[in-house]
Design a protein around this motif. Sequence first.
Motif, PDB file in Angstrom:
ATOM      1  N   LYS A 444     -30.894  11.372 -18.663  1.00  0.00           N
ATOM      2  CA  LYS A 444     -30.287  11.698 -17.711  1.00  0.00           C
ATOM      3  C   LYS A 444     -31.613  12.142 -16.563  1.00  0.00           C
ATOM      4  N   HIS A 445     -31.072  11.976 -15.329  1.00  0.00           N
ATOM      5  CA  HIS A 445     -31.979  12.254 -14.214  1.00  0.00           C
ATOM      6  C   HIS A 445     -32.129  13.814 -14.063  1.00  0.00           C
ATOM      7  N   THR A 446     -33.421  14.201 -13.848  1.00  0.00           N
ATOM      8  CA  THR A 446     -33.807  15.653 -13.710  1.00  0.00           C
ATOM      9  C   THR A 446     -34.626  15.649 -12.413  1.00  0.00           C
ATOM     10  N   GLU A 447     -34.867  16.889 -11.949  1.00  0.00           N
ATOM     11  CA  GLU A 447     -35.495  17.040 -10.971  1.00  0.00           C
ATOM     12  C   GLU A 447     -37.285  17.280 -11.507  1.00  0.00           C
ATOM     13  N   TYR A 448     -38.031  16.946 -10.540  1.00  0.00           N
ATOM     14  CA  TYR A 448     -39.488  16.976 -10.799  1.00  0.00           C
ATOM     15  C   TYR A 448     -39.811  18.643 -10.711  1.00  0.00           C
ATOM     16  N   LYS A 449     -40.621  19.130 -11.736  1.00  0.00           N
ATOM     17  CA  LYS A 449     -40.980  20.411 -11.515  1.00  0.00           C
ATOM     18  C   LYS A 449     -42.664  20.611 -11.195  1.00  0.00           C
ATOM     19  N   SER A 450     -43.101  21.356 -10.463  1.00  0.00           N
ATOM     20  CA  SER A 450     -44.403  21.579 -10.144  1.00  0.00           C
ATOM     21  C   SER A 450     -45.130  22.113 -11.602  1.00  0.00           C
ATOM     22  N   LEU A 451     -46.563  21.779 -11.815  1.00  0.00           N
ATOM     23  CA  LEU A 451     -47.011  22.206 -13.090  1.00  0.00           C
ATOM     24  C   LEU A 451     -47.013  23.697 -13.345  1.00  0.00           C
ATOM     25  N   LEU A 452     -46.936  24.535 -12.321  1.00  0.00           N
ATOM     26  CA  LEU A 452     -46.902  25.988 -12.732  1.00  0.00           C
ATOM     27  C   LEU A 452     -45.665  26.453 -12.929  1.00  0.00           C
ATOM     28  N   ASP A 453     -44.370  25.783 -12.695  1.00  0.00           N
ATOM     29  CA  ASP A 453     -43.145  26.236 -12.833  1.00  0.00           C
ATOM     30  C   ASP A 453     -42.704  25.353 -14.192  1.00  0.00           C
ATOM     31  N   ARG A 454     -43.383  24.814 -14.956  1.00  0.00           N
ATOM     32  CA  ARG A 454     -42.823  24.111 -16.082  1.00  0.00           C
ATOM     33  C   ARG A 454     -43.016  25.112 -17.361  1.00  0.00           C
ATOM     34  N   GLU A 455     -42.109  24.994 -18.242  1.00  0.00           N
ATOM     35  CA  GLU A 455     -42.108  25.933 -19.357  1.00  0.00           C
ATOM     36  C   GLU A 455     -42.509  25.022 -20.744  1.00  0.00           C
TER      37      GLU A 455
END
Length: 455
Positions: A444-455
């Motif tokens: 599935k296509h997903t949005e890129y998340k910046s490093l600090l926003d990743r869980e």
Amino acid sequence: MNSNGLSDITDKILDLSKLCTSTGQIDPTLYTKYEVKRGLRDINGKGVLAGLTDIAEVKSYTIEDHELVPCEGKLYYRGIDVEDIVKGFIEDDRFGFEEVTYLLLFGKLPTKKQLIDFTTLLAGYRTLPTSFVRDIIMKAPSHDMMNTLARSVLTLYSYDDNADDTSLPNVLRQCLQLISLFPLLSVYGYQAYSHYHDGNSLYIHAPQPELSTAENILYILRPDSKYTSLEAKILDIALVLHAEHGGGNNSTFTTHVVTSTGTDTYSAIAASLGSLKGPRHGGANIKVIRMFEDMKSKIKDWSDEDEISNYLTALLHKEAFDKAGLIYGIGHAVYSLSDPRAEIFKGFVEKLAAEKGRNDEFKLYSLVEQLAPHVIAKERKMYKGVSANVDFYSGFVYSMLDLPLELYTPIFAISRISGWSAHRIEEIINNGKIIRPAYKSIAKHTEYKSLLDRE
């Protein structure tokens, strides 16, 4: 690095491998939904048509009233039934591998003079570069001879002044040299391993130009270079039966795929060796031998059909041997009613078993061959028949020839290099497109998340 450091790294690798598993697992139902032919085969084992070849034909069914009807297996080299080829050179009391190699490469059976000239040419190429054994084979010997063989093939690139020339004459020259050198690379690699890892005496016998490929294998392998006529002839038959099996088998298809990129001969053949090494392909006969060793230790009466059937059932239930749920040597991706190579082999195997005093083992093999299809039919839904394949008997033959397990798959390669060479040449002549099958993405296509926003 201390033991704690190694332990931490191992734990991290295990955690990462779990991550691979959790993200890489594809829902099996999607293969049906998108009509994916897994393994490039349909549910009946019929391969997806990916190309055309004039080299060999594997026949396992006939078409009657638009229906596929299983038939006794047939194998043709350049349109000639392999059974007739074997019968021909056996009746003439001569060796057949060189003749079959000529047939596969050039599309016709050689005349007597052509065969003499061809075998002389191969004998002339059966010489390694100066110091190759000392500098390459003897250095860092591997416990796996297929890796040793692949490394040697790739290293030969450095000794070839025209290594990247993919013109037909040059590729043919390279292929003929590799066909001639494979026995030396394989056996010398084993001798180095046997010496350095097992402490055995080191034997490096020079091949003899007047001997056949099969004879030379036994000559350079054995400390005393002695062998019987029957031993050499049965090894020769093994080479003939393994030389080619159509363009669809994994290693030959690899030859086509890699050749289609325009790469050099050494890289293409090394890739094919990597494919053949796999236990699902060239390494299958080793599994057969080990399965039978386990079987012989567990079964008290080798003639008791019930006891044998119970062991075979335990194999399928993942309760015996390697717990993989397989009866090795039984069944084939293409053949159903019979594998013609196994049928041809069986008669000669019986003769060798008699010479070696191993009739009881041969009878056990015959009983397993007879009982296994019935056991499998009771336990599993079958879409096509199953029968003994060539690996079922080849491992037993190599055992009776006192060949070390480490050389079982290289012997296959020594034979199949003839078929790979023919297919490489065929791919070059027909100048096909680079081979690139399709894979459907289900991500599935997903949005890129910046490093600090990743869980």
